[in-house]
Design a protein around this motif. Structure first.
Motif, short mmCIF file in Angstrom:
data_model
loop_
_atom_site.label_atom_id
_atom_site.label_comp_id
_atom_site.label_asym_id
_atom_site.label_seq_id
_atom_site.Cartn_x
_atom_site.Cartn_y
_atom_site.Cartn_z
N UNK A 144 -0.94 1.25 -13.28
CA UNK A 144 -0.72 0.85 -11.88
C UNK A 144 -1.63 -0.33 -11.55
N UNK A 145 -1.06 -1.32 -10.87
CA UNK A 145 -1.80 -2.51 -10.47
C UNK A 145 -1.82 -2.61 -8.96
N UNK A 146 -3.00 -2.81 -8.39
CA UNK A 146 -3.12 -3.04 -6.95
C UNK A 146 -3.14 -4.53 -6.68
N UNK A 147 -2.32 -4.97 -5.74
CA UNK A 147 -2.20 -6.39 -5.42
C UNK A 147 -2.60 -6.61 -3.96
N UNK A 148 -3.55 -7.49 -3.74
CA UNK A 148 -3.96 -7.88 -2.39
C UNK A 148 -3.57 -9.34 -2.21
N UNK A 149 -2.57 -9.59 -1.38
CA UNK A 149 -1.99 -10.94 -1.30
C UNK A 149 -2.54 -11.71 -0.10
#
Length: 487
Positions: A144-149
């Motif tokens: 699982x990858x967390x992305x903060x855009x």
């Protein structure tokens, strides 16, 4: 296409966030409210991560043609909804029509590149020092990858991580900037939903940093955090991730240089500098921050550059003739105006611009700037250009490398080899000869050095970031364990 953008998106369901707080989505040009979103809290975030974890187990094992098919379908869905996407980029992110179009195309290139990843996940078989042994190396998704855009190029910079993660067999939880919750997150829930992505592989939680900002990084489920934003926040994310021994892919701030040598084609350099400084109001991590011009041509360059700046149109980003749209919010305007005042107090001169109305800051040029003035030391992130003179290459290199940033840059010279040699001495992850710093190609390594980030996006470099390797050895013949054998 689903447009329930007042909701969050978890495990294929659109629903209200569980926080008591709301997020108002504001048009930066008109300053009118677009919509209100009920925020997510830590309970929502936990569920998003847990659902992503479960979904990844099957998605990671899915056949490559299925993964590729979803991303190819996404290309079709994006094309079908292009006008809708451009409209949102203009009204939510303050994008000019030109910038919105370019951002859409950049995002499309990313998705097309990511669609090749399912067939590019390669392992290897290597020799062994042990008789009868075979060494195999398998490459697997991280999980699982967390992305903060971010808010400046929300559509492009969010899909850069989302599509790459999904193409490499991972699942994703996205937290978009509260300034651009739709174009940096929720719009992808709709697009991927229509493209047929299985439930739970992509989840979008819109929430305040004070409620879920640390939790999205510190949560035990994600194995990598992808963040694009300021160096200050990136450093904090790196510290939190380090405590959990997570990987990070960080694209952070820049103080990018634009160097004009005395043998440069002046007209070409001016035109390049105009784009590299004022494209999307300078709200780009790669945008030119310091324009260094060799003393012999400084005045000539300044005159031509200011003439070009005075032709730029600032105004409504919906109008195709507009070059300069609004900054994302008033706090950004006030921050820049303060640095302009401080820089002028230290001896610089405003040659044009310097005035603001609402979130619209007029394109501005200052001359007589030194490398230790506020506008030179700080990342401007707005439509303000500063011109700094230099004596020779040693002088400009000293100033260029003085600060702890190294994202992008540019060198202009009439001699390509001279330009390349100087470019290689600038401490930066990317630099462009006879061009400007704002370049991003889906197959080329994108990332910075020093305080400008960790890791590389795009092409086969992102495969290294978003996957892991496992060594599996196979002993084909009975091994001789010396004194432990035949006991």
């Amino acid at each position: 296409m689903n447009t329930q953008f007042e909701h969050i998106f978890i495990n294929g369901e659109w629903r209200k966030g569980s926080s008591e707080k709301t997020i108002k989505n504001i048009n930066p040009y008109t300053e009118e409210e677009i919509l209100t979103i009920q925020s997510a809290n830590e309970d929502d975030l936990n569920e998003a991560y847990e659902q992503a974890k479960q979904a990844q187990k099957s998605w990671g094992k899915e056949l490559p043609q299925i993964k590729r098919g979803v991303l190819e379908k996404l290309v079709q869905v994006m094309n079908e909804n292009k006008d809708f996407i451009l409209e949102w980029l203009i009204k939510e992110a303050g994008s000019t029509a030109m910038k919105a179009e370019a951002e859409f195309q950049a995002a499309m290139n990313i998705v097309k590149e990511a669609s090749t990843y399912p067939y590019r996940i390669e392992g290897s078989i290597l020799p062994s020092q042990t008789p009868g042994k075979e060494n195999r190396v398998y490459r697997d998704p991280l999980g699982v990858i967390g992305v903060i855009s971010p808010w400046n190029f929300p559509f492009h910079l969010a899909i850069r991580s989302i599509a790459s993660a999904i193409g490499t067999g991972n699942s994703v939880v996205v937290k978009p900037s509260t300034d651009t919750p739709v174009t940096g997150g929720l719009i992808f829930a709709s697009l991927f939903e229509e493209a047929g992505l299985p439930k739970g592989v992509l989840n979008v939680v819109v929430g305040r940093g004070s409620e879920i900002g640390d939790a999205i990084v510190a949560h035990p489920v994600p194995r990598l955090i992808s963040f694009t934003g300021s160096t200050e926040v990136g450093r904090h994310i790196g510290e939190l991730a380090g405590k959990g021994l997570k990987k990070t892919a960080l694209e952070l701030g820049g103080n990018n240089v634009f160097i004009v040598l005395e043998d440069a084609n002046l007209d070409q350099a001016v035109e390049s500098a105009l784009f590299g400084k004022f494209y999307h109001q300078g709200q780009i991590c790669m945008a030119t921050n310091r324009i260094f011009v060799q003393e012999d041509i400084y005045d000539q360059f300044a005159d031509k550059f200011i003439q070009g700046v005075n032709k730029l149109q600032a105004g409504d980003p919906k109008e195709k003739s507009t070059h300069i749209g609004p900054l994302i919010n008033r706090s950004q305007v006030d921050r820049i105006l303060e640095d302009i005042d401080k820089t002028v107090q230290q001896g610089a001169e405003v040659r044009t611009g310097g005035e603001a109305s609402g979130n619209l800051l007029q394109p501005t040029v200052l001359t007589g700037v030194r490398n230790n003035m506020p506008l030179a030391e700080n990342e401007i992130f707005g439509p303000v250009a500063i011109l700094i003179p230099f004596k020779d290459e040693e002088d400009v290199l000293s100033m260029a490398n003085e600060f702890p940033y190294g994202l992008s840059g540019a060198v202009h010279s009439g001699s390509l080899e001279r330009g390349v040699q100087l470019a290689r001495k600038v401490e930066t992850g990317m630099i462009h000869v006879n061009d400007q710093p704002v370049n991003d190609e889906a197959h080329m390594p994108f990332g910075g050095e020093k305080d400008s980030g960790l890791g590389r996006f795009n092409g086969h470099w992102v495969l290294e970031e978003f996957t892991t390797v496992k060594w599996v050895s196979v002993q084909h013949e009975k091994r001789d364990y010396g004194p432990f054998s035949n006991l």
